[in-house]
Design a protein around this motif. Structure first.
Motif, PDB file in Angstrom:
ATOM      1  N   PRO A  75      32.007   9.385 -20.999  1.00 21.05           N
ATOM      2  CA  PRO A  75      32.736   8.787 -19.873  1.00 21.05           C
ATOM      3  C   PRO A  75      31.823   8.124 -18.845  1.00 21.05           C
ATOM      4  O   PRO A  75      32.215   7.170 -18.181  1.00 21.05           O
ATOM      5  CB  PRO A  75      33.498   9.956 -19.256  1.00 21.05           C
ATOM      6  CG  PRO A  75      32.887  11.189 -19.809  1.00 21.05           C
ATOM      7  CD  PRO A  75      32.216  10.823 -21.091  1.00 21.05           C
ATOM      8  N   GLY A  76      30.603   8.589 -18.720  1.00 22.19           N
ATOM      9  CA  GLY A  76      29.673   7.980 -17.781  1.00 22.19           C
ATOM     10  C   GLY A  76      29.246   6.586 -18.200  1.00 22.19           C
ATOM     11  O   GLY A  76      28.854   5.772 -17.365  1.00 22.19           O
ATOM     12  N   SER A  80      29.561   3.582 -15.579  1.00 23.02           N
ATOM     13  CA  SER A  80      28.378   2.844 -15.116  1.00 23.02           C
ATOM     14  C   SER A  80      28.560   1.344 -15.321  1.00 23.02           C
ATOM     15  O   SER A  80      28.126   0.544 -14.480  1.00 23.02           O
ATOM     16  CB  SER A  80      27.120   3.329 -15.825  1.00 23.02           C
ATOM     17  OG  SER A  80      27.112   2.925 -17.179  1.00 23.02           O
ATOM     18  N   LEU A  81      29.218   0.969 -16.400  1.00 22.28           N
ATOM     19  CA  LEU A  81      29.486  -0.456 -16.637  1.00 22.28           C
ATOM     20  C   LEU A  81      30.407  -1.019 -15.551  1.00 22.28           C
ATOM     21  O   LEU A  81      30.149  -2.084 -14.988  1.00 22.28           O
ATOM     22  CB  LEU A  81      30.102  -0.657 -18.018  1.00 22.28           C
ATOM     23  CG  LEU A  81      30.468  -2.088 -18.395  1.00 22.28           C
ATOM     24  CD1 LEU A  81      29.232  -2.962 -18.459  1.00 22.28           C
ATOM     25  CD2 LEU A  81      31.204  -2.111 -19.722  1.00 22.28           C
ATOM     26  N   ILE A  82      31.462  -0.286 -15.234  1.00 22.95           N
ATOM     27  CA  ILE A  82      32.414  -0.748 -14.215  1.00 22.95           C
ATOM     28  C   ILE A  82      31.747  -0.819 -12.843  1.00 22.95           C
ATOM     29  O   ILE A  82      31.894  -1.806 -12.118  1.00 22.95           O
ATOM     30  CB  ILE A  82      33.663   0.156 -14.194  1.00 22.95           C
ATOM     31  CG1 ILE A  82      34.455  -0.028 -15.492  1.00 22.95           C
ATOM     32  CG2 ILE A  82      34.528  -0.130 -12.983  1.00 22.95           C
ATOM     33  CD1 ILE A  82      35.559   0.966 -15.694  1.00 22.95           C
ATOM     34  N   ARG A 114      22.356  11.290 -22.374  1.00 25.17           N
ATOM     35  CA  ARG A 114      23.314  12.237 -22.986  1.00 25.17           C
ATOM     36  C   ARG A 114      23.721  11.770 -24.383  1.00 25.17           C
ATOM     37  O   ARG A 114      23.842  12.579 -25.310  1.00 25.17           O
ATOM     38  CB  ARG A 114      24.557  12.366 -22.108  1.00 25.17           C
ATOM     39  CG  ARG A 114      24.395  13.267 -20.921  1.00 25.17           C
ATOM     40  CD  ARG A 114      25.726  13.580 -20.266  1.00 25.17           C
ATOM     41  NE  ARG A 114      26.478  12.394 -19.892  1.00 25.17           N
ATOM     42  CZ  ARG A 114      26.429  11.819 -18.690  1.00 25.17           C
ATOM     43  NH1 ARG A 114      25.660  12.320 -17.758  1.00 25.17           N
ATOM     44  NH2 ARG A 114      27.155  10.749 -18.442  1.00 25.17           N
ATOM     45  N   ILE A 115      23.941  10.467 -24.537  1.00 28.06           N
ATOM     46  CA  ILE A 115      24.355   9.930 -25.838  1.00 28.06           C
ATOM     47  C   ILE A 115      23.247  10.123 -26.867  1.00 28.06           C
ATOM     48  O   ILE A 115      23.500  10.508 -28.010  1.00 28.06           O
ATOM     49  CB  ILE A 115      24.752   8.447 -25.698  1.00 28.06           C
ATOM     50  CG1 ILE A 115      26.040   8.325 -24.891  1.00 28.06           C
ATOM     51  CG2 ILE A 115      24.918   7.789 -27.057  1.00 28.06           C
ATOM     52  CD1 ILE A 115      26.357   6.923 -24.419  1.00 28.06           C
ATOM     53  N   ALA A 128      26.693   1.991 -21.700  1.00 26.29           N
ATOM     54  CA  ALA A 128      25.721   2.634 -20.817  1.00 26.29           C
ATOM     55  C   ALA A 128      24.528   1.713 -20.587  1.00 26.29           C
ATOM     56  O   ALA A 128      24.044   1.584 -19.457  1.00 26.29           O
ATOM     57  CB  ALA A 128      25.267   3.964 -21.410  1.00 26.29           C
ATOM     58  N   GLN A 129      24.064   1.065 -21.650  1.00 31.86           N
ATOM     59  CA  GLN A 129      22.931   0.143 -21.536  1.00 31.86           C
ATOM     60  C   GLN A 129      23.295  -1.031 -20.629  1.00 31.86           C
ATOM     61  O   GLN A 129      22.507  -1.423 -19.772  1.00 31.86           O
ATOM     62  CB  GLN A 129      22.545  -0.367 -22.929  1.00 31.86           C
ATOM     63  CG  GLN A 129      21.392  -1.327 -22.950  1.00 31.86           C
ATOM     64  CD  GLN A 129      20.066  -0.626 -22.938  1.00 31.86           C
ATOM     65  OE1 GLN A 129      19.972   0.528 -23.320  1.00 31.86           O
ATOM     66  NE2 GLN A 129      19.043  -1.310 -22.502  1.00 31.86           N
TER      67      GLN A 129
END
Length: 176
Positions: A75-76, A80-82, A114-115, A128-129
């Protein structure tokens, strides 16, 4: 079978029946019986037929790994993208939005970590990237904006100081 003999009459040829298809109906136009078909496929345009080659990176049998199960996204990663997109968008409009960019950077880096530690049980690494990169870009723009603000403040303060010292001298160069 050629000719047929009728008692008391001349020989008459047997009526020709059109060849029939397996279904009993006459064959469609352009039909070639199986025993007369060419061994190589023909292309009316004179090109070689396209034969897809198997991709060495493709999953076997064209399915998804693990029986079609899709791993859940962290979910992070999406958050983070948003945050990165909103921070850059609002930052371009009024500048204050760049304050959210370091948050996107940190959230994206944590989600990526985490991923990677989940060993395939979590997805969303691309989001995430992207969120982390948007956070880095926004943070750099925030730092540049802060440097410009500091430079403006310094120039204003130095200008006021120079103007105040200019007032203490008379036009003839002597102190008042």
């Amino acid at each position: 079978m050629g000719a047929m003999t009728h008692p008391g009459g001349p020989e008459q040829p047997e009526p020709q029946q059109p060849p029939t298809h397996e279904s009993g109906w006459p064959p469609p136009p352009g039909h070639v019986p199986p025993h007369e078909q060419p061994t190589e496929p023909t292309n009316p345009y004179g090109q070689q037929p396209y034969v897809p080659q198997p991709d060495q990176y493709q999953q076997p049998y064209g399915g998804q790994p693990y029986g079609g199960y899709r791993v859940p996204d962290d979910p992070g990663a999406q958050t983070s993208l948003i945050v990165g997109i909103v921070a850059l968008g609002v930052g371009m409009l009024c500048g204050i939005g760049f304050l959210g960019s370091p948050v996107a950077w940190v959230m994206g880096a944590r989600a990526k970590r985490r991923i990677d530690q989940a060993q395939g049980r979590l997805g969303g690494r691309g989001n995430a990237q992207a969120g982390m990169i948007l956070g880095i870009v926004g943070t750099v723009l925030l730092a540049l904006a802060l440097l410009v603000m500091i430079a403006i403040i310094v120039f204003v303060v130095v200008g006021i100081a120079n103007e105040a010292s200019f007032d203490t001298y008379e036009l003839d160069g002597t102190a008042a």
